[in-house]
Design a protein around this motif. Structure first.
Motif, short mmCIF file in Angstrom:
data_model
loop_
_atom_site.label_atom_id
_atom_site.label_comp_id
_atom_site.label_asym_id
_atom_site.label_seq_id
_atom_site.Cartn_x
_atom_site.Cartn_y
_atom_site.Cartn_z
N MET A 1 0.85 -1.20 0.00
CA MET A 1 0.00 0.00 0.00
C MET A 1 0.88 1.25 0.00
O MET A 1 1.86 1.33 0.75
CB MET A 1 -0.92 0.00 1.22
N LYS A 2 0.55 2.24 -0.82
CA LYS A 2 1.36 3.44 -0.96
C LYS A 2 0.74 4.61 -0.20
O LYS A 2 -0.44 4.61 0.13
CB LYS A 2 1.51 3.80 -2.44
N HIS A 3 1.58 5.60 0.05
CA HIS A 3 1.09 6.80 0.71
C HIS A 3 0.20 7.62 -0.23
O HIS A 3 0.40 7.62 -1.45
CB HIS A 3 2.27 7.68 1.16
N LYS A 4 -0.74 8.32 0.34
CA LYS A 4 -1.57 9.24 -0.41
C LYS A 4 -0.69 10.37 -0.95
O LYS A 4 0.26 10.81 -0.31
CB LYS A 4 -2.65 9.81 0.51
N ILE A 5 -1.02 10.86 -2.16
CA ILE A 5 -0.25 11.95 -2.78
C ILE A 5 -1.20 13.09 -3.15
O ILE A 5 -2.23 12.87 -3.78
CB ILE A 5 0.49 11.47 -4.05
N ILE A 6 -0.84 14.30 -2.75
CA ILE A 6 -1.58 15.50 -3.17
C ILE A 6 -0.83 16.10 -4.35
O ILE A 6 0.36 16.40 -4.27
CB ILE A 6 -1.68 16.51 -2.03
N GLN A 7 -1.56 16.30 -5.46
CA GLN A 7 -0.92 16.76 -6.70
C GLN A 7 -1.45 18.08 -7.21
O GLN A 7 -0.99 18.57 -8.24
CB GLN A 7 -1.06 15.68 -7.78
N SER A 8 -2.41 18.68 -6.48
CA SER A 8 -3.01 19.93 -6.96
C SER A 8 -3.12 20.95 -5.84
O SER A 8 -3.45 20.60 -4.69
CB SER A 8 -4.40 19.65 -7.52
N ALA A 9 -2.86 22.21 -6.16
CA ALA A 9 -2.98 23.29 -5.19
C ALA A 9 -4.42 23.51 -4.77
O ALA A 9 -4.69 24.13 -3.73
CB ALA A 9 -2.41 24.57 -5.76
N SER A 10 -5.36 23.03 -5.55
CA SER A 10 -6.78 23.20 -5.23
C SER A 10 -7.31 22.08 -4.33
O SER A 10 -8.49 22.06 -3.99
CB SER A 10 -7.61 23.25 -6.52
N ASN A 11 -6.46 21.16 -3.92
CA ASN A 11 -6.86 20.07 -3.04
C ASN A 11 -7.41 20.62 -1.72
O ASN A 11 -6.80 21.51 -1.11
CB ASN A 11 -5.64 19.17 -2.79
N SER A 12 -8.56 20.13 -1.29
CA SER A 12 -9.21 20.66 -0.08
C SER A 12 -8.37 20.44 1.18
O SER A 12 -8.35 21.29 2.08
CB SER A 12 -10.59 20.01 0.09
N GLU A 13 -7.66 19.34 1.24
CA GLU A 13 -6.82 19.07 2.40
C GLU A 13 -5.66 20.07 2.48
O GLU A 13 -5.29 20.54 3.56
CB GLU A 13 -6.28 17.64 2.32
N LEU A 14 -5.11 20.41 1.33
CA LEU A 14 -4.02 21.38 1.29
C LEU A 14 -4.54 22.77 1.65
O LEU A 14 -3.85 23.55 2.33
CB LEU A 14 -3.39 21.38 -0.10
#
Length: 264
Positions: A1-14
């Protein structure tokens, strides 16, 4: 299992992370703070704090120190962030560092606290950070701030305190005078008054609270009335007053000196 990746500046978590970094009201609303930089995160982990989420620049996930951090975290609590997205939201001037979210500590009743430093309307992040470091070094682990002081969990105060937050019981209260009224040990206030006594003439071996006020105007009349005694730091020459962080350091280390000498 891999880590979650955020790839967009519009990501709600970011966006949530960015607001926690930038907005004190948002931090208070969610009772969360953000640790920026590997050494601050390491300090909190070593002190036994639970990290809610660790955000790591994807390009650095295999760096030795960062990989060691990741190894101590549950897989689902580690999020990789692509490109330079953390640079856009971090309060650091040039950030390729990981950041982490931690829960703010719960408030402790005045009746349950012995030694404490109380800050009223202290505004400068550097001053507050220095006071936290001095308190910790002098053996005091309770800090109480008035709601109109600088946000003690702001990135600037966290950096100035250099990890002291991790080992302190810190709280901000809406009514500092009411909190002081419930405190059961002597309260000392630094103030120029006719009744003020030199800190070197006091017996400081018992538990006590120390009140320090705003950089320009000092303590309010309301808070001064809660003090058991007004104290002064004797000074030579033409100096009229000390910076609040310096004054706090002098008082706290005189208390520490007396206790060490008495074998407390």
């Amino acid at each position: 299992m891999k880590h979650k990746i955020i790839q967009s500046a519009s990501n709600s978590e970011l966006k949530h992370l960015a607001r926690l970094i930038a907005q004190s009201n948002y931090r208070r609303q969610h009772q969360l703070a953000v640790l920026e930089g590997i050494h601050l995160i390491q300090t909190f982990m070593q002190a036994g704090h639970s990290i809610q989420t660790l955000y790591v620049p994807q390009l650095r996930e295999h760096d030795y120190e960062i990989a060691a951090l990741i190894a101590k975290m549950p897989l689902q609590k580690v999020v990789l962030v692509a490109d330079n997205l953390l640079d856009k939201i971090s309060d650091l001037v040039s950030s390729r560092e990981p950041v982490a979210i931690v829960q703010l500590p719960e408030n402790t009743a005045a009746t349950e606290i012995q030694d404490v430093v109380l800050l009223e309307r202290v505004q400068d992040p550097g001053n507050v950070g220095t006071i936290l470091r001095s308190a910790l070094a002098a053996g005091i682990d309770n800090i109480v701030l008035s709601k109109d002081s600088v946000d003690v969990w702001s990135p600037k105060v966290l950096r100035a305190a250099m990890g002291a937050h991790a080992y302190l019981n810190i709280q901000t209260v809406t009514d500092l005078a009411a909190w002081c009224a419930d405190y059961t040990w002597p309260l000392y206030a630094t103030a120029l008054s006719t009744s003020a006594k030199s800190i070197y003439a006091l017996n400081l071996t018992q538990p006590a609270g120390w009140l320090f006020g705003n950089e320009g105007s000092g303590l309010s009349a309301k808070i001064l009335q809660t003090a058991s005694r007004h104290v002064i730091i004797p000074m030579s020459g033409q100096t009229e007053s000390l910076n609040v962080a310096m004054a706090a350091t002098v008082c706290l280390f005189e208390q520490q000196r007396q206790r060490l000498q008495a074998g407390c």
